[in-house]
Design an enzyme around this catalytic site. Sequence first.
Site, mmCIF file in Angstrom:
data_model
loop_
_atom_site.group_PDB
_atom_site.id
_atom_site.type_symbol
_atom_site.label_atom_id
_atom_site.label_comp_id
_atom_site.label_asym_id
_atom_site.label_seq_id
_atom_site.Cartn_x
_atom_site.Cartn_y
_atom_site.Cartn_z
ATOM 1 C CE1 TYR A 77 -11.039 -11.094 5.226
ATOM 2 C CE2 TYR A 77 -10.240 -8.863 5.572
ATOM 3 C CZ TYR A 77 -10.433 -9.948 4.739
ATOM 4 O OH TYR A 77 -10.013 -9.908 3.433
ATOM 5 N N GLY B 214 -0.342 1.437 5.931
ATOM 6 C CA GLY B 214 -1.285 2.021 4.982
ATOM 7 C C GLY B 214 -2.714 2.045 5.475
ATOM 8 C CD GLN C 41 -11.424 -2.608 0.882
ATOM 9 O OE1 GLN C 41 -10.976 -1.878 0.000
ATOM 10 N NE2 GLN C 41 -11.404 -3.923 0.809
ATOM 11 N N GLY D 23 -12.785 -7.230 11.122
ATOM 12 C CA GLY D 23 -12.530 -6.362 9.979
ATOM 13 C C GLY D 23 -13.374 -6.612 8.754
ATOM 14 C CE LYS E 3 -4.192 -1.760 2.203
ATOM 15 N NZ LYS E 3 -5.093 -1.612 3.357
ATOM 16 N N GLY F 69 -1.083 1.261 15.091
ATOM 17 C CA GLY F 69 -0.685 1.048 13.706
ATOM 18 C C GLY F 69 -0.342 2.340 12.992
ATOM 19 C CB VAL G 67 -8.147 -3.761 11.067
ATOM 20 C CG1 VAL G 67 -7.986 -3.830 9.561
ATOM 21 C CG2 VAL G 67 -8.684 -2.386 11.478
#
Length: 292
Positions: free
Chosen positions: A236, A136, A264, A257, A73, A133, A234
């Site tokens: 999953y 990205g 998204q 997540g 990312k 964190g 986040v």
Amino acid sequence: MSERITGHTELIGLMAYPIRHSGSPAMQNEAFAKLGYDYAYLAFEVGADEIEDAVKAIRTLKMRGSNVSMPNKTLVGQYLDELSPAAEMCGAVNTIVNDHGHLTGHITDGIGFMAALKDNNIDAIGKKMTIVGAGGAATAIEIQAALDGVGEIVIFNRKDEFWDRAVSTVEKINTRTSSHAVLYDLADLDQLKKEMADSYIFVNATGVGMKPLEGQSVVPDKSYFRLELIVVDVPYSPLETAMRSMAKEVGCRTMNGLGMMLFQGSAAFELWTGEPMPIEHMKEILNIRYGD
């Protein structure tokens, strides 16, 4: 799938490593089929040392675009022609759109995260968020949260290669938004516990908890949690991480997540097609339950 692949079918990718665990291919292909778009979405295991060649392949194969995930990312933007304002601010890209050879990088992670909170009736606007964190996805969440009006954002990260990015993120939030941000070293566990103690929501926006870090947690033990705290992991895959299990023992409301992935992905879908993803259909067909 075999019934709708034709000589006109266009390819969309997902480039990351590891990525075989991802639910995005099933989600995107189902949405394309539902709305009649002649696209096929495939996952490609592409690491940081291969991403430049992968971007060349997008042009060469005339792909419609690609999603990008860890570890690419923060690297892929340098190989694109243009970045959206949000992607430029975040210094990260998770969606590439190919318009006749012109590649534009977008970031939809933060949009997806905030939409998932809203879909779960969680309102963090004006409240305090503690988040771990600085990669990205984390940066996208932090900046979008600030832009949307989360009142205070406390960021924790190790003093690793992403530390300077975290410093920059705090500066951008404090100078370009109405939110207030501060950064601490994740090694300072006393400070982490202190900040979590009066936060509305706690977010792990790192890869800790998913392959190859299954069974690990950014929070050492359940004493860091309290009943009123909302806890979001986040990662999953697996759906039940060590951190979520600890939070549930205390009685915290938790999320994985999947919601962020869904929303998204919907934002990326709209960038490629010009039409929103059929969200409720996707939840039903894919049995997506991203809360408890």
